[in-house]
Write an enzyme that holds these catalytic residues in place. Structure first.
Site, mmCIF file in Angstrom:
data_model
loop_
_atom_site.group_PDB
_atom_site.id
_atom_site.type_symbol
_atom_site.label_atom_id
_atom_site.label_comp_id
_atom_site.label_asym_id
_atom_site.label_seq_id
_atom_site.Cartn_x
_atom_site.Cartn_y
_atom_site.Cartn_z
ATOM 1 N N HIS A 402 12.187 21.731 7.531
ATOM 2 C CA HIS A 402 12.125 21.352 5.965
ATOM 3 C C HIS A 402 10.747 21.625 5.339
ATOM 4 O O HIS A 402 9.979 20.980 5.997
ATOM 5 C CB HIS A 402 12.792 20.040 5.597
ATOM 6 N N GLU A 405 8.614 18.970 4.233
ATOM 7 C CA GLU A 405 8.062 17.915 5.351
ATOM 8 C C GLU A 405 6.868 18.362 6.224
ATOM 9 O O GLU A 405 7.110 18.994 7.226
ATOM 10 C CB GLU A 405 9.189 17.318 6.076
ATOM 11 N N HIS A 540 9.991 16.059 11.761
ATOM 12 C CA HIS A 540 10.377 16.062 10.245
ATOM 13 C C HIS A 540 9.692 15.142 9.760
ATOM 14 O O HIS A 540 8.671 14.391 10.167
ATOM 15 C CB HIS A 540 11.791 15.616 10.131
ATOM 16 N N GLU A 632 10.889 11.733 12.951
ATOM 17 C CA GLU A 632 10.480 11.219 11.432
ATOM 18 C C GLU A 632 9.310 10.820 11.528
ATOM 19 O O GLU A 632 9.321 9.657 12.004
ATOM 20 C CB GLU A 632 11.498 10.586 10.931
#
Length: 796
Positions: A402, A405, A540, A632
């Site tokens: 992404h 990110e 991410h 994350e």
């Protein structure tokens, strides 16, 4: 003292502005002493205001644009520089280095390349379809507008979005309920799906009047330079503030308004719920407290609530006493790395500089191109770059799937520099890692999306701009859905022995040129097929948690725990990263958005969080040997450049420790017993774990396992199976478990006859034994048939 000039300097705290009054001699000229005094006063004032400024070498676009509301409120659909950057090939530093990888896998099913097409405007994907259907609200014309006039570098954010600002530092005049309290008034904070829960997406005042405010306590004198505002994040409500005022205080008792000349400044807010809008103050102001005071807001009939999310820009002034504990918190890293945001060109230059500094252990190559033609560069780090060494496992980190990110991208660039520096310094941990592992770092899987986000800047990019590819594809859902293929086969197949549990082929409809598959996804799949990766992770942002497969639920439920056959080892991998991460391992930390992962020790099964069909983790597990998790990294998808050093400190140990797990379990080589040659595509089975892996071209294999005793079997076409018991210890190196397989006589005979050679004695005896056994079986069958015929004749 008639010969001297009398100078009176009056400071008027009017949004930080001041007036210098100079008394002149009767002749109208200013004395030299007065000039010196004036310059000294101005210099000291400038020094006071500039204290705490971020590094002036920081790239402006990595922070935020300084243009005012009108220029930043329009969403950017695509960066103009993408096609231009793709076409620049004259600079020597833009070369990708050695040629791309040679093919190593004989079983890989290639994905068809996508034909070249004319660039089109990307699809605008709205995070909330229901919001797009609403009519555009009418905003009242502002009363006055503050225009930025300062030329000094802008201050970084205080940290509402990154949670550096604690909940106790936020107050409000009122709030509707706990879930809409001041602690939720943070830029880009996300709400839960249930309207009214404790995790709503904004601060909302209880009353609808101009006396409502959100207050931020900076805890020390701070030079405030601006405010960024957003509307409420909710799938049910549409709440935005159109205009607002700002006030400052040192004691919360006396408040001074921010002025625009002789009038109180009124700043433009939002016209939609998601686009961040920056307002820079006419002149910076030194204070401890700041209040945002809404003046007009979207009137949804009589139900228009005052709701907002915010970030405040400010430089903390130094305190010579250092009496507050938070002033001693580290803000820098001891490692001398390039801590800033790098666009595409700067990323290539940094990678090239690392390669030039450590040419013996690095190699740069490209695995393909993005939709606009930007190359997907990979940094390889190994003691023998460009070659797969027998028994040496392959590891990969992938970041930037992404594009907005961005922390993973910068961490991988930092990791390249760090490994190079520490290897040259002789750090034994790094030297061992480089010599025993072939490391591949892909810092930007979606460079097109990153360029869109980079152009907006860290605070103004919003939650979704740059997330998707240039075509509007979410690559996190873009890999082939092999989970459904596997579960359908399990339901339809009556003979369980015929089921496969690994190396699922890619469905044919996915490989066509017309398939809706991103160019970047196709390149990564080909990369995964060419290199025998053992372990990996994709990085991410937007949360603090490590997720592991499966990411897709079996019955398409919104969320459901869906484990793999290697559930225990995947949990170990997730725990390794989460427990060594300085932020995740802090049990006093605040949840990022609408899920409290502290209850799960910051790890979770991906499908138990939310259903993600076509994820990279599931595809990697079912189509290759590679085990992969998703990390994350932070609550803030696009941290400000000033926060990158501490983010590196938070993740450095995690990145290194996770890489070292590639050496856990068993490894070995499957060879032909007669020739000693490695056997490719030999299947390695572990009893009680219904997931197999295969040996690669040279016959070597790696099977990740937790400590314990395992019965392992190696099989290959044309060979007799071989089994042995392998003991996995707690040490940080794998157990060697080699296999030597004996060819079946038929296969050996075919091979010898093709070569025109003589049969060895052992094979002659074996064939004679097989013929005698076949003769006995045939004779026994004939005699049985004769006896049955005789019985029938006797009865007749």
């Amino acid at each position: 003292m008639a010969g001297f000039l009398l100078i009176t300097v009056l400071f008027y705290l009017n949004c930080g502005s001041f007036v210098v009054v100079i008394s002149r001699p009767a002749d109208g000229t200013t004395s030299r002493r007065a000039t010196v005094a004036l310059n000294t006063a101005l210099t000291s004032t400038e020094s006071l205001f500039s204290a705490g400024k971020p590094n002036t070498t920081e790239v402006p676009t990595a922070g935020f644009t300084t243009r005012y509301r009108k220029s930043i409120s329009k969403p950017t659909t695509a960066p103009e520089s993408l096609s231009e950057a793709a076409g620049k090939k004259t600079e020597r530093e833009e070369e990708e280095g050695p040629p791309e990888l040679a093919k190593r896998s004989t079983r890989g099913i290639k994905v068809a390349k996508k034909p070249k097409t004319v660039l089109k405007k990307p699809k605008v994907i709205d995070k909330k379809p229901n919001a797009a259907e609403r009519a555009k609200p009418q905003v009242k014309k502002r009363l006055s507008q503050s225009v930025a006039t300062e030329t000094a570098p802008q201050c970084p954010p205080l940290g509402l979005e990154s949670l550096k600002v604690k909940d106790t530092q936020l107050r409000a005049s009122s709030y509707k309920r706990r879930g809409l309290g001041p602690h939720r008034g943070r830029l880009n904070i996300q709400s839960g799906t249930v309207d009214g829960d404790i995790y709503d997406g904004a601060w909302c005042a209880q009353y609808r009047d101009k006396k409502q405010w959100l207050e931020v306590d900076a805890r020390r004198l701070t030079r405030f330079t601006g405010v960024i505002l957003q509307g409420r994040n909710s799938i049910w409500s549409w709440d935005i503030v159109h205009t607002y005022k700002v006030q400052f205080s040192n004691d919360t008792l006396v408040w001074k308004p921010c002025m625009n000349g002789t009038e109180e400044a009124i700043f433009e807010g939002n016209q939609d719920a998601e686009t961040p809008v920056l307002a820079l103050f006419n002149t910076s102001t030194v204070a401890r407290y700041i209040r945002i005071n809404p003046q007009t807001w979207y009137q949804n009939g009589t139900k228009g609530d005052i709701c907002l999310r915010a970030e405040v820009l400010g430089c903390a002034l130094p305190d010579p006493n250092s009496i507050y504990p938070w002033q001693t918190e580290p803000t820098e890293s001891k490692d001398k790395l390039d801590f800033r945001h790098h666009n595409y060109k700067e990323m290539r230059k940094l990678m090239k500089s690392v390669h030039e500094e450590c040419p013996d252990i690095t190699r740069i190559y490209s695995i393909g191109k993005s939709y606009t033609g930007l190359k997907l560069y990979v940094m390889e780090i190994s003691d023998n770059p460009g070659k797969h060494e027998l028994g040496e496992p392959e590891f990969r980190y992938v970041a930037g799937m992404h594009g907005n990110e961005v922390l993973g991208r910068e961490l991988l660039l930092n990791l390249m520099q760090y490994i190079c520096q520490e290897y040259k310094r002789g750090d034994q941990r790094i030297v061992h890692l480089v010599k025993e592992t072939r490391i591949h770092l892909l810092p930007s899987m979606n460079p097109d999306g990153y360029e869109m986000a980079f152009k907006k800047g860290s605070e103004l990019v919003g939650w979704s701009l740059g997330r998707y590819s240039y075509e509007g594809i979410d690559m996190n859902h873009n890999f082939a859905d092999l989970n459904s293929v596997m579960w359908t086969a399990i339901e339809l197949e009556t003979d369980q022995s015929k089921l496969i549990n690994h190396y699922f082929p890619i469905p044919e409809q996915y490989t066509t040129e017309e398939a809706f598959v991103a160019s970047e996804t196709r390149a990564v799949i080909s990369w995964m097929q060419n290199i025998p990766f053992v372990l990996g992770a994709n990085l991410h942002g937007g949360e603090l948690v490590v997720t592991y497969p499966y990411d897709m639920t079996r019955d398409w439920a919104p969320r459901e725990h869906t484990p793999t056959a290697d559930e225990s080892f995947f949990r170990w991998l997730a725990v390794v990263y989460a427990s060594t991460n300085q932020v995740m391992s802090n049990h006093d930390r605040r949840p990022c958005h609408n899920k409290d992962f502290l209850r799960y020790n910051n790890i979770i099964n991906g499908a138990d969080w939310h259903n993600v069909p076509g994820s990279m983790n599931d595809f990697s597990y079912l189509h290759t040997n590679c085990f992969e998790v998703t990390v994350e990294l932070s609550c803030d998808k696009f941290p400000h450049a000033s926060e990158l050093p501490i983010e590196w400190e938070n993740n450095r140990e995690s990145l290194l420790t996770y890489m070292e797990q590639v050496h856990r379990g068993i490894k070995g080589v499957v060879r032909d017993k007669d020739t000693g040659a490695g056997i490719a595509d030999a299947v390695i089975k572990v009893d009680d774990i219904d997931h197999h892996i295969r040996s690669v071209a040279d016959g070597d294999y790696w099977r990740l396992l937790n400590p314990g005793e395992y019965r392992v079997t190696a099989t290959a076409d044309g060979y007799f199976p071989s089994s042995r018991t392998c003991q996995v210890m707690y040490d940080h190196y794998p157990t060697i478990c080699d296999f030597r397989l004996t060819k079946m006589p038929k296969e050996r005979l075919k091979e010898l006859l093709m070569k025109g050679g003589k049969l060895p004695k052992d094979l002659q005896l074996r064939l004679r034994h097989l013929r005698m056994r076949k003769l006995r079986v045939t004779t026994k069958a004939i005699n049985r048939r004769r006896a049955a015929a005789a019985k029938r004749a006797k009865r007749v």
